[in-house]
Design an enzyme around this catalytic site. Structure first.
Site, PDB file in Angstrom:
ATOM      1  N   HIS A  32      87.619  36.961  -2.657  1.00 13.74           N
ATOM      2  CA  HIS A  32      86.612  36.092  -2.046  1.00 13.74           C
ATOM      3  C   HIS A  32      86.504  36.340  -0.541  1.00 13.74           C
ATOM      4  O   HIS A  32      85.402  36.339   0.031  1.00 13.74           O
ATOM      5  CB  HIS A  32      86.965  34.635  -2.334  1.00 13.74           C
ATOM      6  CG  HIS A  32      86.080  33.650  -1.652  1.00 13.74           C
ATOM      7  ND1 HIS A  32      86.563  32.720  -0.784  1.00 13.74           N
ATOM      8  CD2 HIS A  32      84.733  33.471  -1.689  1.00 13.74           C
ATOM      9  CE1 HIS A  32      85.557  31.990  -0.317  1.00 13.74           C
ATOM     10  NE2 HIS A  32      84.443  32.423  -0.845  1.00 13.74           N
ATOM     11  N   GLU A  46      84.444  39.330   0.025  1.00 10.15           N
ATOM     12  CA  GLU A  46      83.026  39.001  -0.167  1.00 10.15           C
ATOM     13  C   GLU A  46      82.411  38.512   1.149  1.00 10.15           C
ATOM     14  O   GLU A  46      81.314  38.921   1.532  1.00 10.15           O
ATOM     15  CB  GLU A  46      82.881  37.938  -1.259  1.00 10.15           C
ATOM     16  CG  GLU A  46      81.461  37.452  -1.483  1.00 10.15           C
ATOM     17  CD  GLU A  46      81.387  35.971  -1.721  1.00 10.15           C
ATOM     18  OE1 GLU A  46      80.649  35.292  -0.973  1.00 10.15           O
ATOM     19  OE2 GLU A  46      82.066  35.482  -2.653  1.00 10.15           O
ATOM     20  N   GLU A  81      86.624  26.265   4.182  1.00 10.62           N
ATOM     21  CA  GLU A  81      85.919  26.127   2.898  1.00 10.62           C
ATOM     22  C   GLU A  81      86.871  25.574   1.841  1.00 10.62           C
ATOM     23  O   GLU A  81      86.512  24.705   1.051  1.00 10.62           O
ATOM     24  CB  GLU A  81      85.366  27.490   2.477  1.00 10.62           C
ATOM     25  CG  GLU A  81      84.534  27.475   1.215  1.00 10.62           C
ATOM     26  CD  GLU A  81      84.034  28.871   0.837  1.00 10.62           C
ATOM     27  OE1 GLU A  81      83.723  29.066  -0.354  1.00 10.62           O
ATOM     28  OE2 GLU A  81      83.966  29.767   1.700  1.00 10.62           O
TER      29      GLU A  81
END
Length: 465
Positions: free
Chosen positions: A78, A81, A158
């Site tokens: 992630h 990404e 996040e």
């Protein structure tokens, strides 16, 4: 970025009033418009022509998700990404998104347990721009220590917002960690905070070097295009990127569970929550397997609309729950899970809700399902597939997802036919075989007092990974 997108899109649409035959014809017709070619470097290119509007979607899917991570580096799929938007030798930081926006397009990416994907949707005339930018970052990514240091802080925030401060997401994370003993699905896609704190740009460079290669990717283009022209563009922009030797993949399995597991998660929240997760098989051979199709129908019988069993019995009649549901996804690289979840009504306990859910399952195992229930669920599946066809983006998603988990888009019509062929006896059989305590992990959210300033935030939304 959009970790939840894949999961949201894979949820079955709750739609009715469609017959079986139109969707099967539609699926076959749609299948006839799909074209495939593999470049010399191993990049599989799949084109789905849809000429209803002058738009095009480009998606690049890498068969590398969080299940491929090593212990100590969870979350790196992630994080990378995020880093894919941080520039290349020829495209400065932030410029990728600006160029797509300037062309009137939208773009983003998502990471799951099974894969990582990047997409752009824009006017068909701007497909070369999207290919130029996407192919560039497939092999020219800049991974500076400074940019990594900034972005890892974004990812940690996040995680705090979407998991640590979201009680239902936290419950889901703890459930997965308890339910899986050996399989890497036990780790969250976003990663454990302790790992995020120690990840480095070197870890990102290693991940990029291992998995971001044309022979580990599928390029899906859908929209108002001609396949021959797309193949020519793909060759021009992607064809010269060298293939790489990919690392050997370990074939992870999950040993049989030896009895029910139970966990309680204490977190600030307004309401308690119950989740019951049962290990279940997923689709490996679309032509020969039957149990995953029957499990899909079972989920629809229990939860699919207002008249489905769980809502009718536990919410409306017995008033045990304010909300209740069932979920199952038949397609994934790893093992599957059949889930039941609910929130008890005011004055009712989690234990009472669990007893109510168990009673509904026992009744189904004993008495089976009716033909009317089967027809309703099959009509929903049919309607869902018809409506998916309205979205060019979803058509590409369906192709990319199946290809990335080791199935083929060519199986889509067969999968629909097999779902329509499920019998009442098969639904009863899979309920008896898999919905039992030896396969079960129970997770309970025990709500703790909310602080006044965060009450309106923490008691409301939930994000599921």
């Amino acid at each position: 970025m959009l970790i939840e997108l894949v999961w949201a899109i894979k949820m079955r649409a709750r739609l009715l009033k469609y017959l079986v035959f139109p969707v099967l014809f539609f699926a076959v017709a749609a299948h006839a418009e799909v074209f495939e070619q593999t470049l010399h470097n191993g990049l599989k290119v799949i084109v789905k022509e849809d000429h209803r509007a002058p738009v095009v979607v480009q998606q690049v899917w890498y068969r590398a998700g969080s299940m491929d991570e090593r212990t100590g580096t969870t979350g790196i799929a992630h994080v990378l990404e995020h880093m894919m938007f941080k520039g290349t030798k020829s495209v400065p930081v932030g410029e990728f998104s600006k160029r797509i926006a300037a062309a009137g397009g939208r773009e983003n990416a998502f990471t799951s347990y099974d894969y990582t994907a990047y997409f752009q949707q824009l006017h068909k005339s701007r497909l070369p721009l999207a290919m130029q930018l996407e192919s560039d970052r497939m092999h020219n990514l800049s991974l500076s220590d400074a940019e990594f240091g900034k972005e890892i802080k974004v990812v940690m925030e996040e995680r705090r917002m979407r998991t640590d401060d979201e009680p239902q997401a936290l419950l889901s994370e703890k459930l997965m960690a308890a339910a899986y003993q050996e399989h890497p699905y036990q780790h969250p896609v976003i990663g454990w905070m302790n790992d995020l704190l120690t990840l480095s740009a070197g870890d990102a460079r290693a991940w990029y070097g291992l998995w971001y290669a044309p022979n580990n990717a599928t390029l899906v283009v859908a929209g108002d295009v001609k396949a021959s022209e797309v193949f020519a563009l793909a060759q021009r922009y992607y064809g010269d990127i060298p293939a790489r030797k990919l690392p050997a993949r370990k074939n992870f399995s999950e040993p049989p569970q030896l009895g029910v597991k139970r966990i309680v998660v204490k977190a600030p929240a307004q309401l308690p929550r119950l989740v019951m997760a049962y290990h279940a098989p997923v689709l490996r051979d679309p032509a020969q397997d039957w149990q995953p199709y029957a499990l899909e129908v079972l989920a629809g019988v229990l939860d699919g609309n207002e008249s489905a069993r769980l809502n009718k019995a536990l919410v409306r009649e017995q008033q045990l729950a304010s909300s209740v549901g069932a979920g199952y996804d038949s397609t994934s690289r790893g093992p599957g899970m059949f889930m039941l979840e609910g929130t008890p009504s005011e004055g009712k306990s989690v234990a009472e809700l669990e007893a109510g859910l168990r009673a509904q399952l026992a009744q189904l195992v004993q008495d089976g399902v009716s033909e009317d229930e089967l027809k309703r669920v099959k009509a929903q599946v049919t309607a869902s597939e018809v409506y998916k066809r309205d979205s060019v983006f979803y058509q590409a998603m369906q192709i990319g997802q199946l290809e990335s988990i080791g199935l083929s888009y060519k199986a889509i019509p067969l999968m629909l036919q097999k779902l329509q062929a499920v019998t009442a006896q098969q639904v009863q059989e899979v309920a008896r075989e898999f919905i039992k305590d030896d396969n079960l992990t129970v997770a309970v959210l025990d709500p703790q007092p909310l602080s006044g300033e965060h009450k309106h935030v923490r008691g409301g939304a939930s994000h599921a990974h």
